[in-house]
Scaffold this active site. Structure first.
Site, PDB file in Angstrom:
ATOM      1  N   ARG A  47     -10.112 -11.134  -3.560  1.00 56.88           N
ATOM      2  CA  ARG A  47     -10.314  -9.548  -4.041  1.00 56.88           C
ATOM      3  C   ARG A  47     -10.494  -9.270  -5.384  1.00 56.88           C
ATOM      4  O   ARG A  47     -10.257  -7.982  -5.676  1.00 56.88           O
ATOM      5  CB  ARG A  47      -8.762  -9.039  -3.507  1.00 56.88           C
ATOM      6  CG  ARG A  47      -8.553  -9.155  -2.052  1.00 56.88           C
ATOM      7  CD  ARG A  47      -7.195  -8.432  -1.750  1.00 56.88           C
ATOM      8  NE  ARG A  47      -6.382  -8.978  -0.563  1.00 56.88           N
ATOM      9  CZ  ARG A  47      -7.034  -8.443   0.512  1.00 56.88           C
ATOM     10  NH1 ARG A  47      -7.727  -7.260   0.757  1.00 56.88           N
ATOM     11  NH2 ARG A  47      -6.597  -8.752   1.780  1.00 56.88           N
ATOM     12  N   ASN A  92     -12.445   4.860  -2.262  1.00 62.17           N
ATOM     13  CA  ASN A  92     -11.720   3.447  -1.857  1.00 62.17           C
ATOM     14  C   ASN A  92     -12.256   2.617  -0.911  1.00 62.17           C
ATOM     15  O   ASN A  92     -12.169   3.022   0.384  1.00 62.17           O
ATOM     16  CB  ASN A  92     -10.163   3.773  -1.428  1.00 62.17           C
ATOM     17  CG  ASN A  92      -9.522   2.559  -1.323  1.00 62.17           C
ATOM     18  OD1 ASN A  92      -9.810   1.363  -1.384  1.00 62.17           O
ATOM     19  ND2 ASN A  92      -8.096   2.694  -1.396  1.00 62.17           N
ATOM     20  N   HIS A 113      -8.314   1.750  -5.910  1.00 61.38           N
ATOM     21  CA  HIS A 113      -7.526   0.909  -5.137  1.00 61.38           C
ATOM     22  C   HIS A 113      -6.087   1.213  -5.241  1.00 61.38           C
ATOM     23  O   HIS A 113      -5.486   1.139  -6.437  1.00 61.38           O
ATOM     24  CB  HIS A 113      -7.890  -0.297  -5.433  1.00 61.38           C
ATOM     25  CG  HIS A 113      -9.339  -0.846  -5.131  1.00 61.38           C
ATOM     26  ND1 HIS A 113      -9.918  -0.889  -3.853  1.00 61.38           N
ATOM     27  CD2 HIS A 113     -10.188  -0.951  -6.070  1.00 61.38           C
ATOM     28  CE1 HIS A 113     -11.180  -1.242  -4.037  1.00 61.38           C
ATOM     29  NE2 HIS A 113     -11.302  -0.962  -5.047  1.00 61.38           N
ATOM     30  N   LEU A 114      -5.273   1.375  -4.068  1.00 59.41           N
ATOM     31  CA  LEU A 114      -3.793   1.481  -4.100  1.00 59.41           C
ATOM     32  C   LEU A 114      -3.089   0.410  -4.792  1.00 59.41           C
ATOM     33  O   LEU A 114      -2.250   0.375  -5.756  1.00 59.41           O
ATOM     34  CB  LEU A 114      -3.405   1.697  -2.907  1.00 59.41           C
ATOM     35  CG  LEU A 114      -3.919   2.983  -1.889  1.00 59.41           C
ATOM     36  CD1 LEU A 114      -3.658   2.833  -0.655  1.00 59.41           C
ATOM     37  CD2 LEU A 114      -3.288   4.155  -2.641  1.00 59.41           C
ATOM     38  N   SER A 115      -3.604  -0.845  -4.491  1.00 59.39           N
ATOM     39  CA  SER A 115      -2.754  -2.042  -5.252  1.00 59.39           C
ATOM     40  C   SER A 115      -3.752  -2.531  -6.426  1.00 59.39           C
ATOM     41  O   SER A 115      -4.914  -2.065  -6.432  1.00 59.39           O
ATOM     42  CB  SER A 115      -2.751  -3.079  -3.965  1.00 59.39           C
ATOM     43  OG  SER A 115      -4.142  -3.564  -3.554  1.00 59.39           O
ATOM     44  N   TYR A 170       0.874  -1.081   0.202  1.00 61.23           N
ATOM     45  CA  TYR A 170       0.045  -0.017  -0.007  1.00 61.23           C
ATOM     46  C   TYR A 170       0.798   1.184   0.078  1.00 61.23           C
ATOM     47  O   TYR A 170       0.321   2.264  -0.270  1.00 61.23           O
ATOM     48  CB  TYR A 170      -0.864  -0.048   1.170  1.00 61.23           C
ATOM     49  CG  TYR A 170      -1.877  -1.225   1.288  1.00 61.23           C
ATOM     50  CD1 TYR A 170      -2.954  -1.135   0.242  1.00 61.23           C
ATOM     51  CD2 TYR A 170      -1.891  -2.141   2.143  1.00 61.23           C
ATOM     52  CE1 TYR A 170      -3.851  -2.512   0.118  1.00 61.23           C
ATOM     53  CE2 TYR A 170      -2.615  -3.269   2.107  1.00 61.23           C
ATOM     54  CZ  TYR A 170      -3.770  -3.225   1.096  1.00 61.23           C
ATOM     55  OH  TYR A 170      -4.655  -4.362   1.224  1.00 61.23           O
ATOM     56  N   HIS A 220     -15.347  -6.017  -1.773  1.00 63.60           N
ATOM     57  CA  HIS A 220     -15.508  -7.481  -2.087  1.00 63.60           C
ATOM     58  C   HIS A 220     -16.821  -8.214  -1.291  1.00 63.60           C
ATOM     59  O   HIS A 220     -17.132  -9.104  -1.519  1.00 63.60           O
ATOM     60  CB  HIS A 220     -14.489  -8.311  -1.817  1.00 63.60           C
ATOM     61  CG  HIS A 220     -13.257  -7.591  -2.026  1.00 63.60           C
ATOM     62  ND1 HIS A 220     -12.544  -7.385  -3.341  1.00 63.60           N
ATOM     63  CD2 HIS A 220     -12.225  -7.043  -1.265  1.00 63.60           C
ATOM     64  CE1 HIS A 220     -11.556  -6.685  -3.191  1.00 63.60           C
ATOM     65  NE2 HIS A 220     -11.131  -6.466  -2.179  1.00 63.60           N
ATOM     66  N   ASP A 279     -25.534  -0.059  -2.451  1.00 69.04           N
ATOM     67  CA  ASP A 279     -26.843   0.419  -2.545  1.00 69.04           C
ATOM     68  C   ASP A 279     -26.917   2.010  -2.150  1.00 69.04           C
ATOM     69  O   ASP A 279     -27.743   2.893  -2.829  1.00 69.04           O
ATOM     70  CB  ASP A 279     -27.934  -0.541  -1.404  1.00 69.04           C
ATOM     71  CG  ASP A 279     -27.988  -1.627  -2.443  1.00 69.04           C
ATOM     72  OD1 ASP A 279     -27.863  -1.898  -3.282  1.00 69.04           O
ATOM     73  OD2 ASP A 279     -28.700  -2.511  -1.430  1.00 69.04           O
TER      74      ASP A 279
END
Length: 146
Positions: A111, A74, A100-102, A23, A80, A87
């Site tokens: 994931r 994020n 997402h950082l990764s 991260y 997931h 909603d």
């Protein structure tokens, strides 16, 4: 001026500490300071919210209705699992970019699924903190065109 809300989900308050090889080494406060400088240059008012509690993230999204022009989110591990967060985003009908950082597709199989990417205006992953800056620029571009 455009109003953009940046939402960070669970464990992102530990950036710089938690798995820095995945991260990154910068903490969330430093990232927000950098993003706010970018926002000023784009004539954007950037507000930030981070929580480890799903219900607080939902309340933040609900409160953004008619108060925010765009969301950058994020959702972290809630990506997931959280249908209710999905909603909430659908309910307020505010365009958003999922960040997402990764690269979630280079990680564990569980994931690889996102409850948000199919309803997002855009999806950015794998570029570390630069993904947030890219999302901010893309939010600006989207808002100036639409």
């Amino acid at each position: 001026m455009f109003r953009v809300l940046l939402i960070n989900g669970p464990n992102l308050n530990l950036l710089g500490i938690r798995e820095p090889e995945v991260y990154g080494y910068k903490n969330l406060s430093d990232i927000i300071i950098s993003l706010k400088k970018t926002a000023v240059s784009l004539n954007i008012i950037l507000n930030h919210f981070q929580s480890n509690a799903e219900h607080e993230l939902i309340n933040c999204i609900h409160n953004s209705y008619k108060n925010v022009d765009f969301i950058i989110i994020n959702p972290a591990a809630l990506t997931h699992t959280s249908i209710v967060l999905r909603d909430a985003l659908l309910a307020v009908n505010i365009n958003f970019i999922e960040v997402h950082l990764s690269n979630i597709y280079k990680r564990e199989k569980f994931r690889h699924h996102s409850y948000f990417s199919d309803i997002a205006t855009g999806f950015i992953c794998g570029f570390g903190i630069e993904g947030y800056h890219f999302a901010l620029h893309m939010a600006y571009k989207y808002l100036t065109i639409n």
